[in-house]
Design a protein around this motif. Structure first.
Motif, PDB file in Angstrom:
ATOM      1  N   LEU A  58       0.648  -1.184  -0.040  1.00  0.00           N
ATOM      2  CA  LEU A  58      -0.057  -0.190   0.023  1.00  0.00           C
ATOM      3  C   LEU A  58       0.800   1.346  -0.034  1.00  0.00           C
ATOM      4  N   ALA A  59       2.023   1.163   0.678  1.00  0.00           N
ATOM      5  CA  ALA A  59       3.023   2.411   0.573  1.00  0.00           C
ATOM      6  C   ALA A  59       3.556   2.714  -0.494  1.00  0.00           C
ATOM      7  N   GLN A  60       3.511   1.579  -1.658  1.00  0.00           N
ATOM      8  CA  GLN A  60       4.060   1.881  -2.708  1.00  0.00           C
ATOM      9  C   GLN A  60       3.011   2.018  -4.117  1.00  0.00           C
ATOM     10  N   ILE A  61       1.824   2.059  -3.521  1.00  0.00           N
ATOM     11  CA  ILE A  61       0.761   2.011  -4.767  1.00  0.00           C
ATOM     12  C   ILE A  61       1.098   3.302  -5.731  1.00  0.00           C
ATOM     13  N   ASP A  62       1.397   4.197  -5.401  1.00  0.00           N
ATOM     14  CA  ASP A  62       1.766   5.314  -6.491  1.00  0.00           C
ATOM     15  C   ASP A  62       2.771   4.720  -7.391  1.00  0.00           C
ATOM     16  N   GLU A  63       3.582   3.989  -7.017  1.00  0.00           N
ATOM     17  CA  GLU A  63       4.772   3.374  -8.046  1.00  0.00           C
ATOM     18  C   GLU A  63       3.884   2.624  -8.862  1.00  0.00           C
ATOM     19  N   ALA A  64       3.056   1.783  -8.386  1.00  0.00           N
ATOM     20  CA  ALA A  64       2.327   0.733  -8.967  1.00  0.00           C
ATOM     21  C   ALA A  64       1.478   1.536 -10.038  1.00  0.00           C
ATOM     22  N   VAL A  65       0.942   2.516  -9.785  1.00  0.00           N
ATOM     23  CA  VAL A  65       0.022   3.468 -10.511  1.00  0.00           C
ATOM     24  C   VAL A  65       0.873   4.096 -11.641  1.00  0.00           C
ATOM     25  N   GLN A  66       1.955   4.420 -11.339  1.00  0.00           N
ATOM     26  CA  GLN A  66       2.836   5.024 -12.561  1.00  0.00           C
ATOM     27  C   GLN A  66       3.180   3.820 -13.460  1.00  0.00           C
ATOM     28  N   PHE A  67       3.486   2.748 -12.994  1.00  0.00           N
ATOM     29  CA  PHE A  67       3.839   1.603 -13.726  1.00  0.00           C
ATOM     30  C   PHE A  67       2.796   1.287 -14.948  1.00  0.00           C
ATOM     31  N   ILE A  68       1.459   1.444 -14.385  1.00  0.00           N
ATOM     32  CA  ILE A  68       0.694   1.255 -15.280  1.00  0.00           C
ATOM     33  C   ILE A  68       0.420   2.208 -16.241  1.00  0.00           C
ATOM     34  N   LEU A  69       0.377   3.527 -15.840  1.00  0.00           N
ATOM     35  CA  LEU A  69       0.196   4.518 -16.813  1.00  0.00           C
ATOM     36  C   LEU A  69       1.481   4.543 -17.817  1.00  0.00           C
ATOM     37  N   ASN A  70       2.519   4.441 -17.452  1.00  0.00           N
ATOM     38  CA  ASN A  70       3.609   4.219 -18.202  1.00  0.00           C
ATOM     39  C   ASN A  70       3.823   2.984 -19.119  1.00  0.00           C
ATOM     40  N   HIS A  71       2.976   2.072 -19.050  1.00  0.00           N
ATOM     41  CA  HIS A  71       3.145   0.650 -19.751  1.00  0.00           C
ATOM     42  C   HIS A  71       1.791   0.232 -20.355  1.00  0.00           C
ATOM     43  N   THR A  72       0.676   1.183 -20.227  1.00  0.00           N
ATOM     44  CA  THR A  72      -0.354   0.414 -20.524  1.00  0.00           C
ATOM     45  C   THR A  72      -0.546   0.997 -22.243  1.00  0.00           C
ATOM     46  N   LYS A  73      -1.277  -0.257 -22.989  1.00  0.00           N
ATOM     47  CA  LYS A  73      -1.346  -0.015 -24.311  1.00  0.00           C
ATOM     48  C   LYS A  73      -2.727   0.614 -24.574  1.00  0.00           C
ATOM     49  N   SER A  74      -3.791   0.858 -23.576  1.00  0.00           N
ATOM     50  CA  SER A  74      -5.075   1.234 -23.679  1.00  0.00           C
ATOM     51  C   SER A  74      -5.479   2.069 -22.598  1.00  0.00           C
ATOM     52  N   LYS A  75      -6.486   2.820 -22.881  1.00  0.00           N
ATOM     53  CA  LYS A  75      -7.223   3.649 -21.738  1.00  0.00           C
ATOM     54  C   LYS A  75      -8.209   2.875 -21.289  1.00  0.00           C
TER      55      LYS A  75
END
Length: 134
Positions: free
Chosen positions: A7-24
């Motif tokens: 939970l303390a690293q959730i912002d990193e997980a969010v950035q991982f998604i936003l940086n690597h997603t191929k779709s909205k």
């Protein structure tokens, strides 16, 4: 691609998604309690929405606003029939070019033939999650 986070690293997980997603259009897979809604809350905040995020379990869809666009958050856990998604206009939402977050997408699988981003969340232990983008 995958990342492990707590939970303390959730912002990193969010950035991982936003940086690597191929779709909205993001399809969230995971067991009950895996953290899908918690991750969506953080994604919505990262996209600059000031709206309160909650699970749309009973309403099926919640709408959040950002300065540039809308975010639509679906929860199809309680869907009894896939055609109920048609009643709320799922096809229009999917073609809207807005951010779309769908929990329990397996319940509307026939409407998800396009190339959308799958986000799989699984619990490693009580506090740690494994997130896979597929």
């Amino acid at each position: 691609m995958s990342i492990t986070y707590n939970l303390a690293q959730i912002d990193e997980a969010v950035q991982f998604i936003l940086n690597h997603t191929k779709s909205k259009v993001l399809l969230f897979y995971g067991e009950m309690g895996a953290g899908k809604t918690t991750l969506i809350k953080s994604l919505t905040a990262a996209l600059k929405s000031i709206d309160k995020v909650s699970s749309p379990t009973f309403s099926l869809v919640n709408e959040y606003h950002t300065p540039q666009e809308n975010i639509y958050h679906f929860d199809f856990y309680r869907l009894k029939d896939e055609n109920e998604a048609l009643d709320i206009g799922i096809e229009e939402y999917l073609s809207s070019n807005n951010w779309i977050f769908i929990e329990w997408p397996q319940n509307i699988s026939s409407f998800l033939e396009n190339e959308f981003q799958k986000v799989e969340i699984s619990a490693i232990d009580e506090k740690t999650r494994l997130l896979n983008l597929c």
